[in-house]
Design an enzyme around this catalytic site. Structure first.
Site, PDB file in Angstrom:
ATOM      1  N   GLY A 103       4.127   1.598  -1.643  1.00 47.19           N
ATOM      2  CA  GLY A 103       4.934   0.825  -0.804  1.00 47.19           C
ATOM      3  C   GLY A 103       5.388  -0.525  -2.197  1.00 47.19           C
ATOM      4  N   CYS A 104       5.503  -1.783  -1.332  1.00 52.12           N
ATOM      5  CA  CYS A 104       7.067  -2.790  -2.716  1.00 52.12           C
ATOM      6  C   CYS A 104       4.975  -3.645  -2.626  1.00 52.12           C
ATOM      7  CB  CYS A 104       7.049  -3.476  -2.105  1.00 52.12           C
ATOM      8  SG  CYS A 104       8.693  -2.625  -1.565  1.00 52.12           S
ATOM      9  N   VAL A 105       3.976  -3.680  -3.592  1.00 55.74           N
ATOM     10  CA  VAL A 105       2.931  -4.071  -3.860  1.00 55.74           C
ATOM     11  C   VAL A 105       3.017  -3.531  -5.266  1.00 55.74           C
ATOM     12  CG1 VAL A 105       2.182  -4.158  -1.839  1.00 55.74           C
ATOM     13  CG2 VAL A 105       1.169  -2.174  -2.963  1.00 55.74           C
TER      14      VAL A 105
ATOM     15  N   SER C 217       5.158  -5.787   3.332  1.00 52.33           N
ATOM     16  CA  SER C 217       4.501  -6.354   1.918  1.00 52.33           C
ATOM     17  C   SER C 217       4.000  -7.680   2.400  1.00 52.33           C
ATOM     18  CB  SER C 217       4.616  -5.893   0.823  1.00 52.33           C
ATOM     19  OG  SER C 217       6.390  -6.390   0.394  1.00 52.33           O
TER      20      SER C 217
END
Lengths: 105, 241, 447
Positions: A103-105, C217
């Protein structure tokens, strides 16, 4: 990616160097994985984080919130980065044999 | 020869040109646009969107934003081309006497027409040369250029140069061209002007028109379609206070 | 191609969730032609953009991908030319010699390799559309070509993993509900400890006014921002809830797979309808916002409620005087990064600035800014570790524009930007902390 050889046994890794099969993790595997992450030696502090991650993963199937990891292990984010140079999501999770957080990490 | 080049070909060319162009536009119009593709900031009203299109087509705003050198070359070329085309239509229709509408004498009008036409022609040549040299001299531009990118420039350059040649060295009177074109338009063709410069000029124009619907020149029509996709006014489902 | 592709390809078993199968390499060119033919029938943008480009090159120097990598295929015009040449060969009108003049070229396996490589070096930032005199939006072509590649079975491993997570858990990180609830309980305790107040984070509360949809996130790394949002709703006295079905505002389907994008969009709208909320409020995520803002109408038709952005919601509270900020709590020099899909993509340029001026003391703009702003280099989901070298090159123009401000904090209110920019700034040795706008709002909020 090439397999990880631990005590003569081949452990398959994915392209990112994470375990293909999280079941194959043990302490020896962790030590071998640590070498791939520029962590020459696993100290007591390292194990505290690794064990916490493994317990959480066993219970919930994912890595915990970074904030929760810090709070519950008493290591702040800076310490975690000192212990695991590529950070909690990559280095720590890899050595602890978790799936790669995505994901957005 | 002059029957073929002067009588038959022009009709074929104009049918293929207009037909091809309209066909291409219809093809675009038939493809749906499933999603709103507005690029912001965008105008809120249709009037605003039209104003946006005008700024873009007349002023080349997007080029001005990013590349002033290219803007100058492209703008100079397109504006002078527009002036030349309008000049042809008006000049030939009124035989150069159109400025009499503004109170000039016949001689003054013809003179003014020649002067403006000459300057527009020079500007057109200059714009073309800038674009051509830019394309040929930059490694980046050469990388993205196809044969047709050069061909189109050279073709228009040929048209402009043969036109200027007529202007300076082989005077073809407006009235002769006027009678010839009027003959074509009224379906009673007469012999084309007996002048090789004219025939070269006229043939090159026909070649360009033939190529037009199959080339990147279609951007002249496509521009309005493609800009509308990103500038059309966007209506929000619910307007917040 | 014998060498390993960057980004890594997904394996066939991972494609099943997307209902696509892998087409054998030798059959790909033929299948690609069929797919391209189909796309040209329903995407006017694609057809137009392949037709109207004049190769003027105005886009080249405006593309951060080209500026950062100096690879000529990364000039937007050259990137699209990789498809245009095939289009000219097989689909464009006119005699074949005319099309050959326009650069027509046959399709082979190498063409498809080039597509995979270069359409995964475009961030779909749409900056070229601002500078193109024809208004050609290369992102549209990239989206279409990635979709085509997906139907050939060529999806990145990273994206396929995210689609799978989304389908099974309702979020990109693949966090199952018990873990989310555990995390939320922990955050409520943290909020209590920090503020002394009972600030709740409700889940599936029917009849709430607002359904807040965060980026997943926010529940993993960006928890400060998420806690700030909880504080703001608390202070404004608005009943709000999360949905257990979907805790993800990022919609990766937009980048490469329209059916996934549509499904994701419907999931949230249905969650909103079932909970009977008055508004859906989208959290900090750029492309997710573009999808909610611009595409929801097409996908779901008229809705009983609006989808608004957190910043619009907060501005409402601010203007009504329901919340106040103390800007002295953000004394640092702060600059703002316009996520591409907020600015160019989603009409969200002035709102964050109005909030920033209310909650920080020293604000400085980057040059260029707003619709001219450079992408972070992670846009369109180019966040894979294996693409790190490319990501750093793509982020270079942004890094320089931030360096020039001398800012201590870079406010980047998008989950992808938040993942990408710290690495970019570190790589290019720009000494700046990256924070969401929520984080700054939370610090300045007077509770």
């Amino acid at each position: 990616m090439a397999d990880l050889i631990v005590n003569g046994q081949a452990i398959p890794l994915d392209e990112d160097g994470f375990l293909e099969d999280t079941e194959l993790w043990n302490e020896e595997v962790a030590k071998a994985l640590a070498l791939t992450e520029d962590v020459p030696e696993l100290t007591e502090e390292h194990w505290k984080v690794i064990n916490y991650l493994r317990d959480y993963f066993a219970k919930f199937g994912v890595a915990p919130m970074v904030r929760k990891l810090c709070k519950d292990t008493g290591c702040d984010l800076k310490t975690i980065y000192e212990l695991f140079p590529s950070g909690p999501a990559k280095g720590a999770c890899k050595i602890a044999g978790l799936l790669k957080p995505t994901g957005c990490v | 020869m002059s029957v073929l080049f002067g009588w038959v070909l022009p009709y074929i060319v104009i049918i293929l040109f207009l037909g091809g162009m309209i066909h291409r536009m219809l093809m675009w119009a038939h493809v749906p646009v499933p999603f709103k593709l507005t690029v912001f900031p965008s105008p809120k009203t249709t009037g605003g969107a039209v104003a946006d299109l005008v700024k873009e087509t007349v002023g080349f705003r997007s080029l001005w934003r990013g590349n002033k050198g290219l803007w100058f070359g492209a703008w100079l070329f397109h504006i002078s081309l527009a002036m030349v085309i309008i000049g042809h239509a008006v000049g030939i229709y009124y035989s150069g006497h159109h400025f009499m509408m503004f109170g000039s004498t016949a001689e003054q009008s013809e003179h003014l027409s020649v002067v403006i036409g000459t300057y527009a022609g020079i500007a057109l040549l200059l714009g073309l040369l800038i674009l051509l040299i830019r394309r040929a001299s930059s490694p980046q531009l050469r990388f993205i250029s196809n044969f047709s990118d050069y061909l189109v420039l050279l073709l228009i350059l040929g048209i402009a140069m043969s036109g200027m040649y007529m202007r300076w060295f082989a005077d073809v009177p407006y009235s002769v061209v006027r009678s010839y074109l009027a003959g074509l338009l009224t379906l009673r063709p007469i012999a084309p002007p007996d002048n090789s410069a004219f025939m070269v000029h006229f043939t090159l124009v026909q070649l360009l028109l033939l190529y037009f619907p199959y080339s990147k020149l279609m951007h002249a029509c496509g521009l309005f379609f493609s800009r509308w996709l990103i500038t059309r006014p966007h209506e929000r489902q619910v307007i917040l206070k | 191609m014998s060498e390993v592709r960057i980004p890594y390809e997904a394996k066939e078993k991972d494609l099943k969730v997307m209902h696509v199968g892998a087409v054998p390499a030798e059959e790909r060119p033929k299948a690609a032609l069929e797919l391209l033919g189909e796309m040209l029938k329903y995407k006017r943008s694609l057809k137009l953009y392949l037709d109207v480009c004049t190769h003027c090159g105005a886009c080249a120097e405006q593309c951060h991908s080209y500026l950062g990598t100096k690879d000529p295929y990364n000039m937007p015009v050259a990137r699209v030319e990789l498809v245009r040449r095939v289009y000219k060969k097989f689909f464009a009108p006119g005699r074949s010699f005319l099309r050959a003049w326009e650069g027509a070229k046959d399709i082979d396996q190498e063409t498809i390799d080039l597509w995979y490589k270069y359409f995964y070096q475009c961030n779909q930032c749409r900056r070229c559309a601002i500078f193109c005199p024809k208004g050609i939006d290369t992102a549209e072509v990239t989206i279409a070509m990635r979709e085509l590649l997906a139907h050939l079975g060529l999806v990145t491993k990273f994206h396929a993993g995210i689609v799978k997570n989304m389908k099974t858990t309702g979020n990109n990180m693949g966090t199952p509900l018990p873990a989310i609830l555990d995390g939320i309980e922990f955050l409520e305790e943290e909020l209590k400890e920090e503020t002394g107040l009972d600030i709740k984070i409700p889940v599936d509360m029917e009849g709430a006014e607002v359904l807040f949809n965060p980026s997943s996130s926010d529940l993993f790394t960006n928890t400060d921002g998420f806690m700030s949002v909880a504080k703001i709703f608390h202070k404004a006295g608005v009943s709000w809830t999360l949905s257990s079905r979907i805790a993800e505002t990022a919609n990766f389907g937009l980048f490469f797979h329209e059916p996934t994008m549509r499904e994701h969009n419907m999931k949230l709208m249905n969650a909103g309808k079932d909970l009977g909320v008055k508004r859906i409020v989208a959290g900090e995520c750029g492309h997710g916002w573009r999808t909610w803002r611009m595409f929801t109408d097409t996908i779901n038709g008229p809705l009983p409620f609006p989808v608004v952005h957190l910043f619009e919601e907060v501005l409402d509270y601010m203007r009504d005087g329901r919340i106040q900020f103390d800007k002295t709590r953000n004394p640092e020099l702060i600059t703002y990064h316009d996520p591409c899909n907020y600015g160019r993509g989603g009409d969200l340029m002035d709102q964050p600035r109005e909030i920033l001026r209310a909650c920080v003391q020293n604000f400085v703009e980057t040059t260029p800014t707003k619709e001219y702003s450079y992408c972070c280099g992670g846009g369109s989901g180019i966040l894979m570790d294996e693409a790190m070298e490319i990501r750093m090159a793509l982020g270079q123009p942004k890094a320089e524009s931030v360096r020039a401000t001398g800012a201590e904090i870079l406010c980047a209110p998008c989950a992808i930007c938040k993942a990408q920019l710290p690495v970019v700034m570190n790589h290019h040795k720009v000494d700046v902390k990256v924070k969401g706008l929520s984080d700054l709002m939370g610090r300045a909020l007077i509770l």
